[in-house]
Design a protein around this motif. Sequence first.
Motif, PDB file in Angstrom:
ATOM      1  N   LYS A 170       0.836  -1.189   0.000  1.00  0.00           N
ATOM      2  CA  LYS A 170       0.000   0.000   0.000  1.00  0.00           C
ATOM      3  C   LYS A 170       0.887   1.261   0.000  1.00  0.00           C
ATOM      4  O   LYS A 170       1.950   1.257   0.605  1.00  0.00           O
ATOM      5  CB  LYS A 170      -0.915   0.005   1.238  1.00  0.00           C
ATOM      6  N   PRO A 171       0.479   2.296  -0.746  1.00  0.00           N
ATOM      7  CA  PRO A 171      -0.839   2.475  -1.351  1.00  0.00           C
ATOM      8  C   PRO A 171      -1.021   1.815  -2.709  1.00  0.00           C
ATOM      9  O   PRO A 171      -2.094   1.934  -3.302  1.00  0.00           O
ATOM     10  CB  PRO A 171      -0.954   3.995  -1.473  1.00  0.00           C
ATOM     11  N   TYR A 175      -8.089  -1.718  -5.776  1.00  0.00           N
ATOM     12  CA  TYR A 175      -9.199  -1.107  -5.034  1.00  0.00           C
ATOM     13  C   TYR A 175     -10.504  -1.341  -5.798  1.00  0.00           C
ATOM     14  O   TYR A 175     -10.512  -1.395  -7.038  1.00  0.00           O
ATOM     15  CB  TYR A 175      -8.945   0.396  -4.847  1.00  0.00           C
ATOM     16  N   ASP A 215      -7.988   8.767  -5.501  1.00  0.00           N
ATOM     17  CA  ASP A 215      -7.134   9.403  -4.498  1.00  0.00           C
ATOM     18  C   ASP A 215      -6.753   8.302  -3.502  1.00  0.00           C
ATOM     19  O   ASP A 215      -7.581   7.843  -2.717  1.00  0.00           O
ATOM     20  CB  ASP A 215      -7.900  10.527  -3.803  1.00  0.00           C
ATOM     21  N   VAL A 216      -5.492   7.893  -3.521  1.00  0.00           N
ATOM     22  CA  VAL A 216      -5.101   6.745  -2.702  1.00  0.00           C
ATOM     23  C   VAL A 216      -5.031   7.078  -1.218  1.00  0.00           C
ATOM     24  O   VAL A 216      -4.923   6.168  -0.379  1.00  0.00           O
ATOM     25  CB  VAL A 216      -3.743   6.177  -3.173  1.00  0.00           C
ATOM     26  N   GLN A 217      -5.088   8.365  -0.886  1.00  0.00           N
ATOM     27  CA  GLN A 217      -5.049   8.733   0.529  1.00  0.00           C
ATOM     28  C   GLN A 217      -6.419   8.540   1.180  1.00  0.00           C
ATOM     29  O   GLN A 217      -6.534   7.884   2.220  1.00  0.00           O
ATOM     30  CB  GLN A 217      -4.583  10.188   0.681  1.00  0.00           C
ATOM     31  N   ASP A 218      -7.463   9.121   0.572  1.00  0.00           N
ATOM     32  CA  ASP A 218      -8.796   8.921   1.152  1.00  0.00           C
ATOM     33  C   ASP A 218      -9.645   7.929   0.359  1.00  0.00           C
ATOM     34  O   ASP A 218     -10.804   7.693   0.680  1.00  0.00           O
ATOM     35  CB  ASP A 218      -9.541  10.257   1.288  1.00  0.00           C
ATOM     36  N   ARG A 219      -9.062   7.366  -0.728  1.00  0.00           N
ATOM     37  CA  ARG A 219      -9.681   6.311  -1.543  1.00  0.00           C
ATOM     38  C   ARG A 219     -10.986   6.765  -2.188  1.00  0.00           C
ATOM     39  O   ARG A 219     -11.922   5.983  -2.352  1.00  0.00           O
ATOM     40  CB  ARG A 219      -9.917   5.047  -0.703  1.00  0.00           C
ATOM     41  N   THR A 220     -11.063   7.994  -2.568  1.00  0.00           N
ATOM     42  CA  THR A 220     -12.257   8.503  -3.236  1.00  0.00           C
ATOM     43  C   THR A 220     -11.990   8.709  -4.727  1.00  0.00           C
ATOM     44  O   THR A 220     -10.846   8.937  -5.164  1.00  0.00           O
ATOM     45  CB  THR A 220     -12.718   9.835  -2.627  1.00  0.00           C
ATOM     46  N   THR A 229     -16.363   5.926  -2.607  1.00  0.00           N
ATOM     47  CA  THR A 229     -15.211   5.588  -1.768  1.00  0.00           C
ATOM     48  C   THR A 229     -14.901   4.095  -1.943  1.00  0.00           C
ATOM     49  O   THR A 229     -15.728   3.241  -1.626  1.00  0.00           O
ATOM     50  CB  THR A 229     -15.480   5.894  -0.281  1.00  0.00           C
TER      51      THR A 229
END
Length: 238
Positions: A170-171, A175, A215-220, A229
Amino acid sequence: MKRTSPVVIVLSGLAVAAVLIGLGWQAPRFFKDQQAAGLVAAAPASPTPEVPGEGAGPVPEESATVPPPAPGETPDREQLAEAAPLTGTWAGRLKPGSLAIAAKNGKAIAYLCDGERIESWLKGTAVGGKLNLTGKGGATLTGTADGKTAKGKIKVRDLNIDFTIETVKKPSGLYRFASKVRGANVVGGWIVTKDGEQVGLATVDGALVKPSALDVQDRTATVGGNEVTAVPAEDSAQ
């Protein structure tokens, strides 16, 4: 000839009876003493009575006691390896697109995607170093995996591809989003390779659409104008 008087006869009979009675009382003790000394054979034991519903005869003596089970053998390393569930994520680029495989506790999910028109989800098992996954339309993925690489063959539609992809952390990874959005069934997938490159597609009620980058930080991400998400795909395989 001299006659014996009745009185004498009676007395003689009583004497004989007394002797016989005495012998009768002593006989059991006599035979017990002789048996203990080994001079008289013991009488055979009475046959074991049959138990109704348990067969035609007495239970044989050797089967009356069940022997304790033998201690179990300790499995060797090869046996343990054959049954060990895999956990890990592998991703990489192939000629017709990108492939990612994510496994957790022996359950696996894979996604083949070119970002344009080819995509296929497959689910199955990752146990004992072996991959065995299937998907819609007869899609299959078989192969092996370890802590470094996953390799094997994937068949999707008219594609029959040999693959070798590397483990990622990760990241990077795979997903997935799958849920209803405003009444429509939305399924999206994103593959993030080791160098950060992304490829993904989504379907809205079965129709292919191009999602935004994840967005791999908040997965949105955005799919069909709606924000979604995503979650690590291995969690959705459980």
